[in-house]
Design a protein around this motif. Structure first.
Motif, short mmCIF file in Angstrom:
data_model
loop_
_atom_site.label_atom_id
_atom_site.label_comp_id
_atom_site.label_asym_id
_atom_site.label_seq_id
_atom_site.Cartn_x
_atom_site.Cartn_y
_atom_site.Cartn_z
N ARG A 18 0.81 -1.22 0.00
CA ARG A 18 0.00 0.00 0.00
C ARG A 18 0.85 1.27 0.00
NH1 ARG A 18 -4.34 -1.36 4.64
NH2 ARG A 18 -2.52 -2.44 5.50
N LEU A 19 2.04 1.22 0.60
CA LEU A 19 2.94 2.37 0.52
C LEU A 19 3.32 2.65 -0.93
CD1 LEU A 19 5.29 1.64 3.57
CD2 LEU A 19 3.87 3.69 3.28
N ARG A 20 3.59 1.58 -1.69
CA ARG A 20 3.92 1.75 -3.10
C ARG A 20 2.72 2.26 -3.89
NH1 ARG A 20 9.21 2.54 -3.16
NH2 ARG A 20 10.49 0.64 -3.04
N GLN A 21 1.54 1.73 -3.60
CA GLN A 21 0.34 2.19 -4.29
C GLN A 21 0.06 3.67 -4.00
OE1 GLN A 21 -2.53 -0.58 -2.73
NE2 GLN A 21 -2.16 -2.12 -4.34
N GLY A 22 0.38 4.09 -2.78
CA GLY A 22 0.18 5.48 -2.40
C GLY A 22 1.28 6.40 -2.85
N ASN A 208 7.17 31.89 12.35
CA ASN A 208 8.23 30.95 12.72
C ASN A 208 8.77 30.17 11.52
OD1 ASN A 208 8.35 27.71 13.63
ND2 ASN A 208 9.60 29.06 14.90
N GLN A 209 7.99 30.17 10.42
CA GLN A 209 8.32 29.40 9.21
C GLN A 209 8.26 27.89 9.47
OE1 GLN A 209 12.09 30.94 7.78
NE2 GLN A 209 11.14 32.80 7.00
N GLY A 210 7.38 27.53 10.40
CA GLY A 210 7.18 26.12 10.71
C GLY A 210 6.13 25.49 9.82
N ILE A 211 5.56 24.36 10.27
CA ILE A 211 4.62 23.62 9.43
C ILE A 211 3.59 22.91 10.31
CG2 ILE A 211 6.16 21.62 9.38
CD1 ILE A 211 5.11 20.94 6.62
N VAL A 212 2.33 22.92 9.84
CA VAL A 212 1.26 22.14 10.44
C VAL A 212 0.89 21.04 9.45
CG1 VAL A 212 -1.09 22.12 11.34
CG2 VAL A 212 0.38 24.11 11.74
N MET A 213 1.06 19.81 9.86
CA MET A 213 0.80 18.66 9.00
C MET A 213 -0.56 18.07 9.38
SD MET A 213 4.73 17.26 9.28
CE MET A 213 4.72 16.10 7.92
N VAL A 214 -1.49 18.12 8.45
CA VAL A 214 -2.89 17.84 8.73
C VAL A 214 -3.13 16.35 9.02
CG1 VAL A 214 -5.24 17.88 7.78
CG2 VAL A 214 -3.70 19.84 7.45
N ALA A 215 -3.77 16.10 10.18
CA ALA A 215 -4.12 14.74 10.59
C ALA A 215 -5.45 14.34 9.97
CB ALA A 215 -4.20 14.66 12.10
N PHE A 216 -5.64 13.04 9.79
CA PHE A 216 -6.88 12.53 9.18
C PHE A 216 -7.87 12.00 10.22
CE2 PHE A 216 -4.77 11.20 4.87
CZ PHE A 216 -4.41 12.52 4.65
N ALA A 217 -7.55 12.02 11.49
CA ALA A 217 -8.44 11.47 12.52
C ALA A 217 -9.80 12.16 12.45
CB ALA A 217 -7.83 11.66 13.90
N PRO A 218 -10.88 11.42 12.28
CA PRO A 218 -12.20 12.04 12.20
C PRO A 218 -12.52 12.96 13.38
CG PRO A 218 -12.36 9.78 11.46
CD PRO A 218 -10.96 9.95 12.00
N ASP A 219 -12.05 12.62 14.58
CA ASP A 219 -12.29 13.47 15.75
C ASP A 219 -11.73 14.87 15.55
OD1 ASP A 219 -13.61 11.49 17.08
OD2 ASP A 219 -11.98 11.01 18.45
N PHE A 220 -10.65 14.99 14.76
CA PHE A 220 -10.02 16.29 14.53
C PHE A 220 -10.52 16.95 13.24
CE2 PHE A 220 -6.05 14.04 16.40
CZ PHE A 220 -6.67 13.96 17.64
N VAL A 269 -2.79 4.20 3.46
CA VAL A 269 -1.75 4.98 2.78
C VAL A 269 -1.84 4.91 1.26
CG1 VAL A 269 -0.10 4.89 4.68
CG2 VAL A 269 -0.11 3.06 2.98
N SER A 270 -2.54 3.92 0.74
CA SER A 270 -2.66 3.81 -0.72
C SER A 270 -3.55 4.90 -1.31
CB SER A 270 -3.23 2.44 -1.11
OG SER A 270 -4.60 2.32 -0.76
N LYS A 271 -4.29 5.61 -0.44
CA LYS A 271 -5.28 6.58 -0.90
C LYS A 271 -4.75 8.00 -1.02
CE LYS A 271 -8.26 3.19 -0.69
NZ LYS A 271 -8.69 2.48 -1.91
N TYR A 272 -3.49 8.23 -0.67
CA TYR A 272 -2.95 9.59 -0.77
C TYR A 272 -3.20 10.24 -2.13
CZ TYR A 272 -0.33 9.42 3.68
OH TYR A 272 0.04 9.38 4.99
N PRO A 273 -3.01 9.52 -3.25
CA PRO A 273 -3.22 10.15 -4.56
C PRO A 273 -4.64 10.71 -4.74
CG PRO A 273 -1.95 8.15 -4.83
CD PRO A 273 -2.41 8.16 -3.41
N LYS A 274 -5.62 10.10 -4.09
CA LYS A 274 -7.00 10.59 -4.19
C LYS A 274 -7.13 11.99 -3.60
CE LYS A 274 -8.76 6.90 -6.12
NZ LYS A 274 -9.28 6.94 -7.51
N LEU A 275 -6.43 12.23 -2.51
CA LEU A 275 -6.45 13.55 -1.89
C LEU A 275 -5.79 14.58 -2.80
CD1 LEU A 275 -6.91 15.50 0.49
CD2 LEU A 275 -4.77 14.64 1.49
N ILE A 276 -4.68 14.21 -3.41
CA ILE A 276 -3.98 15.13 -4.30
C ILE A 276 -4.83 15.43 -5.54
CG2 ILE A 276 -1.87 15.51 -5.62
CD1 ILE A 276 -1.66 15.33 -2.46
N GLU A 277 -5.46 14.40 -6.08
CA GLU A 277 -6.36 14.60 -7.22
C GLU A 277 -7.48 15.58 -6.87
OE1 GLU A 277 -7.86 10.81 -8.41
OE2 GLU A 277 -5.87 10.00 -8.92
#
Length: 346
Positions: A18-22, A208-220, A269-277
């Motif tokens: 799935r890592l490769r598919q993603g 600060n030039q930092g980064i917020v990396m978005v979580a997928f947890a439905p609660d958030f 993890v295989s679904k990452y491309p769907k988000l980018i699309e």
């Protein structure tokens, strides 16, 4: 792995196929131990997991490649291997010790989440911000905690503010010399969970030039235990953070294998491309924007931390000293320590 009890509901969102598919080119492997280990055998558990990850990377060396710098991430990507970086999730890992912090860095750890869902003797976690919380508070970052941040800056270890209280976020952003990260948090304006990042803090992250990396947890994402959300809901959080903090300060931190449910359409993890699309279909994302989102921004943050660390090491000596005994007593963390060596201040 045989000594660990795997629960029937333990999620599995990640494997090589799935890592490769993603089309995953690199990721942080989160080294995590439950808060109940704090003050007991937390450090041992973190070390065992690092040993396990080293063996997995060695066993599948045609797939994974250890990386400790932004340059090494790019080298792994060029070799068509998945760059594998280590992060420790929870400051209980270091048991309030500068020496253990440095040893984790030597073992390849490149970020530390200051707390998980428990306070540690020198920093507060997000649940102290809940209404009617009765948790013991440090009121943000203690003086010892500030020294931990300074030492992380000197080492070049990323400071991760996911899981911490708002006051801890502000205290860190007031003293850090390097860009920080939120390894897996989302936008508070869209879901008012204490694990998410409020707009005024997003403004500070931009400075600060930092980064917020978005979580997928439905609660958030949806603030609901019944509404799992969708790709569009995750994209809304990404777009909000982009609008407030800027395109240079947003990334993806799904928290796969750390959550029990996922938004519909982002099951693993295989679904990452769907988000980018989906983002590209909105019309306001360019290819360059996407490159920043999926890796460019975190590599920039890493490079800046590496650069600042080199400068700090020219003049700054490693932090020394022990945490005050009163801070350990406050959090009932004295049972497994020789207290004679810890100072007491007035």
């Amino acid at each position: 792995m045989k000594q660990y009890q795997v629960q029937p509901d333990t999620p599995s969102h990640t494997d090589i196929t799935r890592l490769r598919q993603g089309q995953v080119g690199g990721q942080f492997w989160s080294i995590y131990t439950d808060c109940t280990y704090q003050g007991k055998d937390a450090t041992i558990s973190f070390l065992e997991q690092i040993d396990l990850m080293n063996r997995i990377i060695a066993k599948y060396s045609d797939v994974f490649q250890m990386a400790t710098t932004a340059k090494e991430v790019r080298q792994a990507f060029a070799a068509k291997r998945i760059a594998s970086l280590f992060g420790i999730e929870g400051g209980q890992a270091i048991e309030s010790s500068f020496s253990i912090l440095r040893l984790f860095y030597q073992m390849g750890v490149r970020y530390m989440t200051l707390t998980h869902n428990c306070n540690i003797p020198w920093a507060d976690q997000n649940q102290v911000d809940r209404i009617n919380s009765t948790l013991i508070k440090n009121n943000g970052l203690t003086e010892f905690g500030k020294k931990i941040i300074i030492e992380m800056n000197r080492l070049g270890m990323l400071v991760d503010l996911a899981h911490v209280s708002k006051q801890t976020m502000i205290d860190v952003l007031n003293i850090t010399k390097s860009p920080v990260i939120f390894s897996h948090s989302s936008a508070y304006a869209l879901c008012n969970h204490t694990r998410n990042v409020q707009d005024d803090v997003l403004e500070l992250i931009k400075q600060n030039q930092g980064i917020v990396m978005v979580a997928f947890a439905p609660d958030f994402i949806t603030c609901s235990s019944t509404n799992l959300g969708s790709i569009a809901d995750v994209a809304a959080h990404i777009n909000h953070i982009r609008n407030i903090a800027g395109i240079d300060s947003v990334g993806i931190g799904a928290d796969y294998d750390g959550i029990s449910t996922t938004p519909i359409g982002l099951e693993d993890v295989s679904k990452y491309p769907k988000l980018i699309e989906y983002l590209l279909s909105q019309g306001n994302w360019t290819d360059d924007d996407i490159i920043k989102l999926i890796g460019g921004n975190i590599l920039r943050v890493m490079e800046k931390n590496e650069q600042i660390a080199k400068e700090l090491q020219k003049t700054m000596k490693p932090q020394e000293g022990l945490i005050d005994r009163k801070d350990l007593e406050k959090h009932n963390l004295t049972g497994c320590r020789n207290l004679d060596m810890y100072p007491i201040t007035n």
